[in-house]
Scaffold this motif. Structure first.
Motif, PDB file in Angstrom:
ATOM      1  N   VAL A   1       0.872  -1.181   0.000  1.00  0.00           N
ATOM      2  CA  VAL A   1       0.000   0.000   0.000  1.00  0.00           C
ATOM      3  C   VAL A   1       0.909   1.231   0.000  1.00  0.00           C
ATOM      4  O   VAL A   1       1.729   1.398   0.911  1.00  0.00           O
ATOM      5  N   ILE A   2       0.796   2.040  -1.016  1.00  0.00           N
ATOM      6  CA  ILE A   2       1.635   3.236  -1.104  1.00  0.00           C
ATOM      7  C   ILE A   2       0.974   4.362  -0.317  1.00  0.00           C
ATOM      8  O   ILE A   2      -0.212   4.655  -0.503  1.00  0.00           O
ATOM      9  N   ILE A   3       1.757   4.963   0.572  1.00  0.00           N
ATOM     10  CA  ILE A   3       1.252   6.051   1.414  1.00  0.00           C
ATOM     11  C   ILE A   3       2.238   7.218   1.353  1.00  0.00           C
ATOM     12  O   ILE A   3       3.400   7.058   1.737  1.00  0.00           O
ATOM     13  N   PRO A   4       1.805   8.365   0.873  1.00  0.00           N
ATOM     14  CA  PRO A   4       2.710   9.518   0.917  1.00  0.00           C
ATOM     15  C   PRO A   4       2.893   9.982   2.361  1.00  0.00           C
ATOM     16  O   PRO A   4       1.947   9.976   3.142  1.00  0.00           O
ATOM     17  N   ALA A   5       4.136  10.343   2.710  1.00  0.00           N
ATOM     18  CA  ALA A   5       4.406  10.905   4.045  1.00  0.00           C
ATOM     19  C   ALA A   5       4.710  12.386   3.894  1.00  0.00           C
ATOM     20  O   ALA A   5       5.349  12.762   2.915  1.00  0.00           O
ATOM     21  N   PRO A   6       4.303  13.213   4.839  1.00  0.00           N
ATOM     22  CA  PRO A   6       3.593  12.898   6.067  1.00  0.00           C
ATOM     23  C   PRO A   6       2.181  12.329   5.812  1.00  0.00           C
ATOM     24  O   PRO A   6       1.488  12.764   4.905  1.00  0.00           O
ATOM     25  N   TYR A   7       1.830  11.353   6.648  1.00  0.00           N
ATOM     26  CA  TYR A   7       0.528  10.687   6.523  1.00  0.00           C
ATOM     27  C   TYR A   7      -0.207  10.778   7.848  1.00  0.00           C
ATOM     28  O   TYR A   7       0.396  11.037   8.901  1.00  0.00           O
TER      29      TYR A   7
ATOM     30  N   PHE B 269      -3.373   2.750  -2.858  1.00  0.00           N
ATOM     31  CA  PHE B 269      -2.740   4.037  -2.584  1.00  0.00           C
ATOM     32  C   PHE B 269      -3.675   4.748  -1.619  1.00  0.00           C
ATOM     33  O   PHE B 269      -4.887   4.817  -1.856  1.00  0.00           O
ATOM     34  N   LEU B 270      -3.121   5.260  -0.519  1.00  0.00           N
ATOM     35  CA  LEU B 270      -3.970   5.846   0.535  1.00  0.00           C
ATOM     36  C   LEU B 270      -3.440   7.219   0.900  1.00  0.00           C
ATOM     37  O   LEU B 270      -2.281   7.368   1.289  1.00  0.00           O
ATOM     38  N   PHE B 271      -4.285   8.226   0.753  1.00  0.00           N
ATOM     39  CA  PHE B 271      -3.819   9.595   1.043  1.00  0.00           C
ATOM     40  C   PHE B 271      -4.985  10.473   1.456  1.00  0.00           C
ATOM     41  O   PHE B 271      -6.158  10.118   1.258  1.00  0.00           O
ATOM     42  N   SER B 272      -4.649  11.632   2.050  1.00  0.00           N
ATOM     43  CA  SER B 272      -5.704  12.587   2.389  1.00  0.00           C
ATOM     44  C   SER B 272      -5.390  13.947   1.779  1.00  0.00           C
ATOM     45  O   SER B 272      -4.247  14.386   1.778  1.00  0.00           O
ATOM     46  N   SER B 273      -6.409  14.581   1.237  1.00  0.00           N
ATOM     47  CA  SER B 273      -6.297  15.946   0.712  1.00  0.00           C
ATOM     48  C   SER B 273      -7.658  16.609   0.892  1.00  0.00           C
ATOM     49  O   SER B 273      -8.632  16.109   0.337  1.00  0.00           O
ATOM     50  N   PRO B 274      -7.755  17.693   1.673  1.00  0.00           N
ATOM     51  CA  PRO B 274      -6.709  18.317   2.476  1.00  0.00           C
ATOM     52  C   PRO B 274      -6.098  17.308   3.450  1.00  0.00           C
ATOM     53  O   PRO B 274      -6.778  16.407   3.931  1.00  0.00           O
ATOM     54  N   SER B 275      -4.805  17.519   3.724  1.00  0.00           N
ATOM     55  CA  SER B 275      -4.053  16.514   4.476  1.00  0.00           C
ATOM     56  C   SER B 275      -4.007  16.768   5.980  1.00  0.00           C
ATOM     57  O   SER B 275      -3.846  17.886   6.427  1.00  0.00           O
ATOM     58  N   ASN B 276      -4.150  15.719   6.711  1.00  0.00           N
ATOM     59  CA  ASN B 276      -3.727  15.669   8.093  1.00  0.00           C
ATOM     60  C   ASN B 276      -2.418  14.875   8.060  1.00  0.00           C
ATOM     61  O   ASN B 276      -2.438  13.740   7.553  1.00  0.00           O
TER      62      ASN B 276
END
Ligand code: PMP
Ligand code: GLU
Length: 398
Positions: free
Chosen positions: A119-125, A169-176
């Protein structure tokens, strides 16, 4: 009697956002005046019209088991919300309501990730993503993005991280924790990479959709080349000040929605009946109360950013959304006060708690060892006081 906890749970890290919040509650209960900038939760009460809907549901004895994926009127309200606010088309059976967006994400990962899948996760996550992947027996593949790129990954970085084992692929936008937002063009560029790789599910966490200071919310699900493998995660916690009600939801490809339904049928059943009525009221009302809260958050963001300008060596981005400042604090590493040496963000976070009585969260929890997270979802006067205390404590380090 063996008190052995399973390896699965033993290897799980404790949620550091919740741990810091708990620590500051404990200190407060000992009479210590701690200002809590750790947990990210709106300080506003739930709006009245939502509370009224819940009271009515109680009075009308809406107290029985509900359908596993959610009550029909709430799922319909979610379909209409997706159409009205995001121009996304879903049918009711593509919507699953869960006990918070946290639960929604855990469900989706459990349903699509097999042992050893990446699972690809962009950091900061967000702190819980990597632990949820571990729970699903998946393998985290972290793609780092620094403050110089507004904490966002590039399509080239994404392409380089994809392997035949990539499943999601797991991400948040707007990001926490960063508050960064991917623009429509940036999301399109990521979507174009995914379009070349059939097997990847995109899990798009849009819980901060309404806490956006720069313009229209953009969802990666809007792009036709990835819509059929994108799961949009959202909920009422942040935009409607309803963290304790525990309502999250997904709009998903039907096969994923069906799997989540099956999982919930064995593990939770339908979520709280009263909270579902409240969430229906939230999603069918206009957004005036949400926008009022957003205005306050924007004012507080500006206030905190202004205050950080006076703090030597602290680097910040200008977050376009959510309610966090994710500040680079590397300037303070190697410095000390009395017998406290600051080696990393965790040391600094503990130092600020002890010396300034301000609770923050170490960037390590979010996969970034250079930063500290400050939640500014708290009253203006407390924020001013907190930032002054932080400045004083940091000034003592040399
Ligand atoms: N995703 C992100 C990025 C969050 O910050 C949160 C809030 N903790 C959640 C999901 C979960 O929200 P909830 O479970 O309250 O809906
Ligand atoms: N979103 C919040 C945070 O990151 C809530 C805490 C949590 O659920 O981890 O602080």
């Amino acid at each position: 009697m063996s008190e052995k906890i399973s390896t699965r749970i033993n290897s799980l890290a404790v949620s550091q956002t919740l741990a810091m919040a708990q620590k500051s509650r404990e200190l407060q209960s000992q009479g210590i005046d701690v200002i809590n900038l750790s947990v990210g939760e709106p300080d506003f009460p739930t709006p009245d019209h939502i509370k009224e809907a819940a009271k009515k549901a109680i009075d009308e004895n809406f107290s029985y088991y509900t359908p596993v994926p959610g009550i029909p009127e709430l799922r319909k309200a979610i379909v209409e919300k997706f159409k009205r606010e995001n121009n996304l088309d879903y049918t009711v059976d593509q919507i699953i309501v869960s006990a918070g967006a946290k639960h929604s994400i855990a469900n989706v990962l459990a349903c699509v990730v097999d042992v050893g899948d990446e699972v690809i996760i962009p950091a900061p996550y967000w702190v819980s993503y990597v632990e949820m992947v571990k729970l699903a027996d998946g393998v985290n593949v972290i793609v780092p993005a620094g403050i110089e790129n507004d904490f966002k990954i590039t399509p080239e970085q994404l392409e380089a991280a994809i392997t035949p084992k990539t499943r999601a692929f797991l991400f948040s936008s707007p990001s926490n924790p960063t508050g960064s937002l991917y623009t429509k063009d940036e999301l399109k560029a990521l979507a174009d990479v995914f379009a070349k790789h059939d097997n990847i599910i995109i899990i798009s966490d849009e819980i901060y959709e309404h806490i956006n200071y720069v313009g229209k919310h953009e969802s990666i699900a809007q792009f036709e080349n990835v819509k059929n493998r994108t799961v949009v995660v959202n909920g009422v916690s942040k935009g409607y000040a309803m963290t304790g009600w525990r309502i999250g939801y997904i709009g998903a490809p039907l096969w994923i929605a069906k799997a989540c339904n099956k999982l919930q049928g064995q593990v939770t059943s339908g979520v709280c009946s009263i909270a579902q009525k409240a969430a229906t009221a939230a999603l069918t009302h206009d957004l005036s109360t949400t926008y009022k809260m957003r205005e306050a958050f924007k004012r507080r963001r500006d206030l905190v950013l202004e205050k950080t300008k006076d703090i030597k060596g602290m680097k910040t981005s200008v977050p376009g959304g959510a309610f966090y400042i994710f500040a680079d604090v590397t300037y303070y590493f190697g410095k000390s006060y009395k017998d406290t040496l600051i080696k990393n963000p965790e040391d600094l976070s503990l130092y600020l708690l002890a010396e300034a009585h301000v609770a923050t969260v170490s960037g390590d929890a979010f996969g970034d060892p250079n930063c500290l997270r400050f939640s500014y979802a708290t009253a203006d006067d407390l924020l001013i006081k907190a930032m002054d205390r932080i400045k004083n404590a940091l000034d003592k380090l040399s």
